[in-house]
Design a protein around this motif. Structure first.
Motif, PDB file in Angstrom:
ATOM      1  N   ARG A  59     -93.663  24.759 -28.712  1.00 16.14           N
ATOM      2  CA  ARG A  59     -94.830  23.875 -28.698  1.00 16.14           C
ATOM      3  C   ARG A  59     -94.768  22.807 -29.782  1.00 16.14           C
ATOM      4  O   ARG A  59     -95.504  21.834 -29.711  1.00 16.14           O
ATOM      5  CB  ARG A  59     -96.110  24.690 -28.883  1.00 16.14           C
ATOM      6  CG  ARG A  59     -96.495  25.448 -27.650  1.00 16.14           C
ATOM      7  CD  ARG A  59     -97.777  26.184 -27.857  1.00 16.14           C
ATOM      8  NE  ARG A  59     -98.207  26.793 -26.593  1.00 16.14           N
ATOM      9  CZ  ARG A  59     -99.452  27.118 -26.326  1.00 16.14           C
ATOM     10  NH1 ARG A  59    -100.397  26.929 -27.221  1.00 16.14           N
ATOM     11  NH2 ARG A  59     -99.766  27.650 -25.176  1.00 16.14           N
ATOM     12  N   THR A  60     -93.933  22.982 -30.787  1.00 19.21           N
ATOM     13  CA  THR A  60     -93.847  21.993 -31.862  1.00 19.21           C
ATOM     14  C   THR A  60     -92.656  21.058 -31.682  1.00 19.21           C
ATOM     15  O   THR A  60     -92.346  20.286 -32.579  1.00 19.21           O
ATOM     16  CB  THR A  60     -93.745  22.678 -33.238  1.00 19.21           C
ATOM     17  OG1 THR A  60     -92.604  23.532 -33.256  1.00 19.21           O
ATOM     18  CG2 THR A  60     -94.993  23.471 -33.540  1.00 19.21           C
ATOM     19  N   LEU A  69     -92.947  17.885 -33.650  1.00 26.02           N
ATOM     20  CA  LEU A  69     -94.306  17.372 -33.475  1.00 26.02           C
ATOM     21  C   LEU A  69     -95.208  17.864 -34.601  1.00 26.02           C
ATOM     22  O   LEU A  69     -95.564  19.037 -34.662  1.00 26.02           O
ATOM     23  CB  LEU A  69     -94.860  17.814 -32.115  1.00 26.02           C
ATOM     24  CG  LEU A  69     -94.094  17.293 -30.903  1.00 26.02           C
ATOM     25  CD1 LEU A  69     -94.672  17.857 -29.621  1.00 26.02           C
ATOM     26  CD2 LEU A  69     -94.081  15.778 -30.874  1.00 26.02           C
ATOM     27  N   ILE A  70     -95.537  16.953 -35.497  1.00 26.91           N
ATOM     28  CA  ILE A  70     -96.451  17.238 -36.604  1.00 26.91           C
ATOM     29  C   ILE A  70     -97.646  16.307 -36.438  1.00 26.91           C
ATOM     30  O   ILE A  70     -97.496  15.077 -36.520  1.00 26.91           O
ATOM     31  CB  ILE A  70     -95.766  17.020 -37.966  1.00 26.91           C
ATOM     32  CG1 ILE A  70     -94.562  17.952 -38.087  1.00 26.91           C
ATOM     33  CG2 ILE A  70     -96.744  17.228 -39.106  1.00 26.91           C
ATOM     34  CD1 ILE A  70     -93.728  17.733 -39.320  1.00 26.91           C
ATOM     35  N   PRO A  71     -98.843  16.869 -36.176  1.00 21.60           N
ATOM     36  CA  PRO A  71    -100.014  16.012 -35.941  1.00 21.60           C
ATOM     37  C   PRO A  71    -100.262  15.046 -37.100  1.00 21.60           C
ATOM     38  O   PRO A  71    -100.217  15.427 -38.263  1.00 21.60           O
ATOM     39  CB  PRO A  71    -101.164  17.016 -35.804  1.00 21.60           C
ATOM     40  CG  PRO A  71    -100.508  18.282 -35.374  1.00 21.60           C
ATOM     41  CD  PRO A  71     -99.157  18.283 -36.036  1.00 21.60           C
ATOM     42  N   GLN A  77    -102.933  14.376 -31.795  1.00 17.17           N
ATOM     43  CA  GLN A  77    -103.471  15.583 -31.188  1.00 17.17           C
ATOM     44  C   GLN A  77    -104.942  15.347 -30.875  1.00 17.17           C
ATOM     45  O   GLN A  77    -105.715  14.983 -31.757  1.00 17.17           O
ATOM     46  CB  GLN A  77    -103.301  16.764 -32.143  1.00 17.17           C
ATOM     47  CG  GLN A  77    -103.434  18.105 -31.484  1.00 17.17           C
ATOM     48  CD  GLN A  77    -102.987  19.224 -32.404  1.00 17.17           C
ATOM     49  OE1 GLN A  77    -103.244  19.192 -33.598  1.00 17.17           O
ATOM     50  NE2 GLN A  77    -102.313  20.203 -31.853  1.00 17.17           N
ATOM     51  N   ARG A  78    -105.319  15.530 -29.613  1.00 16.90           N
ATOM     52  CA  ARG A  78    -106.689  15.305 -29.174  1.00 16.90           C
ATOM     53  C   ARG A  78    -107.191  16.539 -28.443  1.00 16.90           C
ATOM     54  O   ARG A  78    -106.416  17.269 -27.833  1.00 16.90           O
ATOM     55  CB  ARG A  78    -106.762  14.109 -28.215  1.00 16.90           C
ATOM     56  CG  ARG A  78    -106.288  12.800 -28.809  1.00 16.90           C
ATOM     57  CD  ARG A  78    -107.351  12.191 -29.698  1.00 16.90           C
ATOM     58  NE  ARG A  78    -106.971  10.888 -30.164  1.00 16.90           N
ATOM     59  CZ  ARG A  78    -106.535  10.621 -31.388  1.00 16.90           C
ATOM     60  NH1 ARG A  78    -106.409  11.586 -32.269  1.00 16.90           N
ATOM     61  NH2 ARG A  78    -106.230   9.398 -31.743  1.00 16.90           N
ATOM     62  N   GLN A  79    -108.511  16.712 -28.488  1.00 20.85           N
ATOM     63  CA  GLN A  79    -109.158  17.790 -27.739  1.00 20.85           C
ATOM     64  C   GLN A  79    -109.801  17.155 -26.516  1.00 20.85           C
ATOM     65  O   GLN A  79    -110.511  16.164 -26.633  1.00 20.85           O
ATOM     66  CB  GLN A  79    -110.218  18.493 -28.591  1.00 20.85           C
ATOM     67  CG  GLN A  79    -109.691  19.044 -29.906  1.00 20.85           C
ATOM     68  CD  GLN A  79    -108.627  20.104 -29.716  1.00 20.85           C
ATOM     69  OE1 GLN A  79    -108.756  20.965 -28.861  1.00 20.85           O
ATOM     70  NE2 GLN A  79    -107.570  20.021 -30.512  1.00 20.85           N
ATOM     71  N   THR A  88    -105.898  21.069 -25.569  1.00 21.62           N
ATOM     72  CA  THR A  88    -105.331  20.311 -26.677  1.00 21.62           C
ATOM     73  C   THR A  88    -104.211  19.463 -26.086  1.00 21.62           C
ATOM     74  O   THR A  88    -103.322  19.990 -25.432  1.00 21.62           O
ATOM     75  CB  THR A  88    -104.763  21.250 -27.756  1.00 21.62           C
ATOM     76  OG1 THR A  88    -105.824  22.053 -28.258  1.00 21.62           O
ATOM     77  CG2 THR A  88    -104.141  20.464 -28.894  1.00 21.62           C
ATOM     78  N   VAL A  89    -104.279  18.153 -26.313  1.00 20.41           N
ATOM     79  CA  VAL A  89    -103.268  17.236 -25.787  1.00 20.41           C
ATOM     80  C   VAL A  89    -102.502  16.654 -26.963  1.00 20.41           C
ATOM     81  O   VAL A  89    -103.081  16.027 -27.848  1.00 20.41           O
ATOM     82  CB  VAL A  89    -103.913  16.101 -24.955  1.00 20.41           C
ATOM     83  CG1 VAL A  89    -102.852  15.166 -24.409  1.00 20.41           C
ATOM     84  CG2 VAL A  89    -104.761  16.672 -23.844  1.00 20.41           C
TER      85      VAL A  89
END
Length: 156
Positions: A59-60, A69-71, A77-79, A88-89
């Motif tokens: 997932r990362t 992938l580091i927010p 990263q959006r809800q 979570t997108v």
């Protein structure tokens, strides 16, 4: 037993590459190309050796460009809500590929479910319900083909 030692060494190599990608980005956020190289190498080794990686690792990593992938640094990263469910997108800032993850605390991944564990599979085979998604035999309407052995005189 020899296979498990080889797998352990492979998992140690994968872990090292994943941690190296994190360290490179922690020291200098501009080193995204090097971190991407480490993650791409990690993914290639896992595929070649047919090793299952932990979902938290998968997932990362971006499936498109292998970025870590580091927010806020390499992804947004959006809800989101859709049909009463929370998602979570994550969107990679390098290749713009997005991934959605269900944001349900009750949701269990297949690997975490009790029926996925090897010890519990014997109990499931005794259950009266038929198991789904198993290779089904061919219907009786398909005739079986007989393979004729080839003689060596036809080869040139």
């Amino acid at each position: 037993m020899a296979g498990s030692v080889k797998d352990r060494e492979a998992f140690q190599r994968l872990s090292f590459l994943y941690q190296a990608a994190h360290c490179v980005l922690a020291q200098n956020p501009e080193n995204q190309a090097l971190a991407r190289f480490y993650c791409h190498t990690e993914r290639t080794i896992a595929k070649r050796l047919v090793l299952r990686r932990d979902p938290s690792v998968k997932r990362t990593l971006c499936r498109g460009c292998s970025s870590l992938l580091i927010p806020g640094l390499t992804c947004t990263q959006r809800q989101r809500r859709c049909k009463g469910q929370r998602w979570t997108v994550q969107t990679c800032l390098t290749c713009q590929r997005s991934q959605r993850f269900l944001n349900d605390p009750e949701h269990l991944l297949w690997g975490d479910r009790p029926e996925a564990q090897l010890g519990n599979q014997a109990d499931l085979s005794k259950s009266p319900q038929p198991l789904r998604n198993i290779v089904h035999p061919l219907p009786a309407s398909f005739p079986e083909e007989k393979v004729q052995p080839q003689s060596s005189s036809h080869q040139s």
